[in-house]
Structure formats: C-alpha cells, structure tokens
Motif scaffolding. Structure first.
Motif, PDB file in Angstrom:
ATOM      1  N   ASP A  86       0.828  -1.208   0.000  1.00 29.94           N
ATOM      2  CA  ASP A  86       0.000   0.000   0.000  1.00 29.94           C
ATOM      3  C   ASP A  86       0.866   1.264   0.000  1.00 29.94           C
ATOM      4  O   ASP A  86       0.574   2.235  -0.709  1.00 29.94           O
ATOM      5  CB  ASP A  86      -0.920   0.009   1.223  1.00 29.94           C
ATOM      6  CG  ASP A  86      -1.965  -1.104   1.178  1.00 29.94           C
ATOM      7  OD1 ASP A  86      -2.150  -1.694   0.089  1.00 29.94           O
ATOM      8  OD2 ASP A  86      -2.568  -1.381   2.231  1.00 29.94           O
ATOM      9  N   MET A  87       1.927   1.253   0.796  1.00 29.10           N
ATOM     10  CA  MET A  87       2.830   2.402   0.867  1.00 29.10           C
ATOM     11  C   MET A  87       3.481   2.658  -0.491  1.00 29.10           C
ATOM     12  O   MET A  87       3.578   3.806  -0.944  1.00 29.10           O
ATOM     13  CB  MET A  87       3.903   2.129   1.919  1.00 29.10           C
ATOM     14  CG  MET A  87       4.927   3.234   2.099  1.00 29.10           C
ATOM     15  SD  MET A  87       6.387   2.640   2.991  1.00 29.10           S
ATOM     16  CE  MET A  87       7.209   1.709   1.688  1.00 29.10           C
ATOM     17  N   THR A  88       3.917   1.590  -1.149  1.00 33.44           N
ATOM     18  CA  THR A  88       4.566   1.718  -2.449  1.00 33.44           C
ATOM     19  C   THR A  88       3.609   2.282  -3.488  1.00 33.44           C
ATOM     20  O   THR A  88       3.977   3.153  -4.290  1.00 33.44           O
ATOM     21  CB  THR A  88       5.109   0.357  -2.915  1.00 33.44           C
ATOM     22  OG1 THR A  88       6.019  -0.150  -1.926  1.00 33.44           O
ATOM     23  CG2 THR A  88       5.837   0.480  -4.241  1.00 33.44           C
ATOM     24  N   GLN A  89       2.376   1.793  -3.473  1.00 35.58           N
ATOM     25  CA  GLN A  89       1.378   2.298  -4.426  1.00 35.58           C
ATOM     26  C   GLN A  89       1.101   3.779  -4.200  1.00 35.58           C
ATOM     27  O   GLN A  89       0.969   4.551  -5.150  1.00 35.58           O
ATOM     28  CB  GLN A  89       0.090   1.490  -4.327  1.00 35.58           C
ATOM     29  CG  GLN A  89       0.167   0.109  -4.964  1.00 35.58           C
ATOM     30  CD  GLN A  89      -1.198  -0.466  -5.260  1.00 35.58           C
ATOM     31  OE1 GLN A  89      -2.148  -0.261  -4.504  1.00 35.58           O
ATOM     32  NE2 GLN A  89      -1.313  -1.184  -6.366  1.00 35.58           N
ATOM     33  N   LEU A  90       1.001   4.175  -2.941  1.00 29.21           N
ATOM     34  CA  LEU A  90       0.771   5.590  -2.627  1.00 29.21           C
ATOM     35  C   LEU A  90       1.928   6.452  -3.123  1.00 29.21           C
ATOM     36  O   LEU A  90       1.721   7.528  -3.681  1.00 29.21           O
ATOM     37  CB  LEU A  90       0.610   5.771  -1.113  1.00 29.21           C
ATOM     38  CG  LEU A  90      -0.752   5.424  -0.517  1.00 29.21           C
ATOM     39  CD1 LEU A  90      -0.676   5.413   1.008  1.00 29.21           C
ATOM     40  CD2 LEU A  90      -1.815   6.424  -0.976  1.00 29.21           C
ATOM     41  N   GLY A  91       3.154   5.978  -2.921  1.00 27.39           N
ATOM     42  CA  GLY A  91       4.322   6.721  -3.369  1.00 27.39           C
ATOM     43  C   GLY A  91       4.357   6.867  -4.875  1.00 27.39           C
ATOM     44  O   GLY A  91       4.673   7.940  -5.405  1.00 27.39           O
ATOM     45  N   GLU A  92       4.028   5.781  -5.574  1.00 28.92           N
ATOM     46  CA  GLU A  92       4.033   5.822  -7.034  1.00 28.92           C
ATOM     47  C   GLU A  92       2.948   6.759  -7.569  1.00 28.92           C
ATOM     48  O   GLU A  92       3.194   7.563  -8.479  1.00 28.92           O
ATOM     49  CB  GLU A  92       3.836   4.413  -7.592  1.00 28.92           C
ATOM     50  CG  GLU A  92       5.028   3.492  -7.378  1.00 28.92           C
ATOM     51  CD  GLU A  92       4.759   2.069  -7.828  1.00 28.92           C
ATOM     52  OE1 GLU A  92       3.582   1.784  -8.184  1.00 28.92           O
ATOM     53  OE2 GLU A  92       5.688   1.249  -7.820  1.00 28.92           O
TER      54      GLU A  92
END
Length: 338
Positions: A86-92
């Motif tokens: 989830d964190m990675t998707q938000l960052g992207e």
C-alpha cells in the motif's frame, strides 16, 4: 524537537496544514530517537489527523511509511507485506521522488528480520548503491551477514573500517551507520574498530537507532553498545548495557529487540553462543518439539528459511542433530565443537 514544536505553533496560528504536518513529522522523528513512546503515539494521532485533511498525496505516503515502520518495530510481521504494498502504491501514485528507495530500505529491514527474499534484496541493494557513497555499503554488508556470506561482508568492512572518523556526525545516517558497523566489526573480529565504535556510541546510549519515523527503527543504541562491550571482554559493562537495552526496547514496545537483548544477556551470563537472535528463536522452537513446518507457520517464514536457520545453527555449534540442538537450548550442556 524545538524546530518541530515551533512549526506546529506556526502552522496552527496560520491554519496551514503543510507547516503543521512538517512540524508533526519532525516531532515524530525526535520522539522516536529519544524513545518517548507514549508521546510518539499521541503525536502520531495528531499527525494522522492533519494528513487526513491534507490534499497532497505525498503526505498520505509519508503517513503510510510511518505506519509500516511502526508495524516492523512492533514485530507485526504478518502485516508488513500488505503495508509495504500500500505504501509503495501511494508513493508511485503521488510521484514521490525517492519512494522506491524508501520502499527498498523497509523491504530490506523486513527481509533481514525474517530471512525471506534476502538474496533478491541483496541484489537490489547492490544495484541501488552503485555510485552511492562507500559508507552506504555497510547496508549491503549487513545483508551479506544475513545470507552467511561472511567473507564478502568482511571485504566490505575492511574497506570501510579505516575511514570511520571521516563520516560526518551531523549526517542523519551517522547513528544508524555506526550502530550497524558494530555487527561488522564483531564478525570481522576487528578489536581496534570495535573499541572506536564503542567510544563513538557511548554518548548516545540513551537514544534509539533511527533516522526518521518514515524509516525502519533499529532498536536502542545500548544494544549494539552491549554487543561491542561483550566482544571486547568488558562483561560488566556489557551486562549493564544489555539490561538497559531490554528496558528501553520494552518501553518502546519493540518485542524483537527486547527478546534479542534478553537472549544475549542470558548467553553472556551462561555461555557464549554464535547464534543470531533469529537462529536462537528457531532453535528454541526446535527444543519444544515443533516441526520445521510448524515453526514456519508460527514465525511467518517459509519452511525453506526455517531449514536454513536450523542448518546454520547446527553448523555454528558443531552439531549434527536436532536433538543435540534441543539439549543445548535447554541446558547448555552440549559443548561446541571447535
């Protein structure tokens, strides 16, 4: 801490959520390093409230990063993969510069804790560090230790060790690096560097190893300090620092670090052991009669990883059977073969 306080005041006076969010985040960084967990939890709620009404997606990524690192601190291993996703998707989606780098740091810490995917992570880190300052290679050296590729880790350490004093203390990474180098020095049997690291870390023994709340927590500084003292033969100092590390880790609700410190204190008082905290935990479960499959399910590891930990423990202790390993755990009566 003072800068964070001032920013919170300014943000409140100006009704500016951006200023308030930075102030809250900097306060989180300071409270984590100082080990003030109750205040940290309160501040995190305030930070989350500010972020909830902030239109910039980058702030939601920062909040997700803090929550992911908090789950790792609390050893909530089952939650970590989905939180990282989830964190990675938000960052992207937010287009955050450096989001992939931050995700790699957290994935690396998770892999080192569990042993899962270490080979792949080490390859990613090796590629990511191309062109980075050489001090950063200590990160890769730690992963190589986790993979039991000790010769490669020691090669990196021998290149770093002569230049320890050159790393600027004002760097955010200084405390993280020095605490991590303790492991490298001990594994390489580098007495001179271990003594220098002990001297460097002692003034910070009351603090915790962290660069920011958005990066993985590294436990109390007193834990690597205790390990250095034990390696250098100062058992009385090592005992005091291990006890301090237990207390500070428990106050932070960091069970993995508290258990590691308790285990190493027991080793110091009973007998020396070359096992890592994760190998010790697997060995302890072997002693209760659990199968590799049961241990894997309980510790959120693959069965293959458990098999590797058992094999490493047997090799380090000079043993050939699970029953001998179990006897050593229970009573420490099985001698190590040299």
């Amino acid at each position: 801490m003072c800068i964070g306080d001032r920013l919170v005041e300014l943000g409140s006076a100006a009704s500016d959520d951006d200023i308030s969010a930075w102030g809250r985040l900097w306060r989180l960084d300071a409270l984590l390093q100082l080990g003030r967990r109750l205040e940290f939890d309160t501040e995190l709620m305030e930070f989350a409230a500010v972020v909830s009404r902030h239109p910039a997606p980058a702030w939601h990524w920062r909040l997700a990063s803090v929550k992911t690192c908090l789950a790792l601190l609390e050893d909530r291993l089952a939650d970590i993969p989905s939180l990282i996703h989830d964190m990675t998707q938000l960052g992207e989606s937010a287009g955050v510069d450096g989001a992939d780098w931050m995700a790699l740091i957290i994935r690396s810490a998770f892999a080192r804790r569990t042993g899962e995917g270490l080979d792949e992570i080490e390859a990613e880190v090796r590629q990511a560090l191309a062109g980075a300052p050489f001090f950063a290679q200590g990160w890769r050296a730690g992963l190589l230790v986790g993979l039991d590729r000790i010769d490669e880790a020691n090669t990196i350490w021998r290149a770093i060790a002569p230049h320890l004093d050159a790393m600027p203390k004002e760097s955010v990474e200084w405390l993280i690096a020095m605490s991590g180098y303790a492991e490298n020095a001990i594994i390489a049997r580098d007495v001179s560097a271990a003594a220098r690291l002990r001297k460097a870390l002692e003034p910070y023994a009351h603090q915790h190893v962290t660069g920011a709340a958005t990066t993985p927590y590294g436990g109390p500084v007193s834990l690597p300090l205790a390990r250095l003292c034990a390696f250098l033969g100062d058992r009385s100092a090592a005992t005091l620092w291990f006890e301090d590390a237990v207390n500070r880790a428990e106050a932070m609700n960091a069970p993995w670090y508290a258990a590691s410190a308790r285990h190493e204190l027991a080793q110091l008082e009973r007998h020396e052991s070359p096992l890592s905290p994760r190998e010790w935990e697997v060995a302890r479960r072997v002693a209760t009669g659990e199968s590799n499959r049961a241990i894997a399910a309980r510790m959120f590891l693959s069965e293959r990883t458990v098999e590797r930990h058992v094999s490493n423990a047997l090799r380090k202790l000079g043993m050939s059977s699970r029953s001998a390993l179990a006897a050593w755990v229970v009573g420490g009566s099985v001698p190590r073969s040299d």
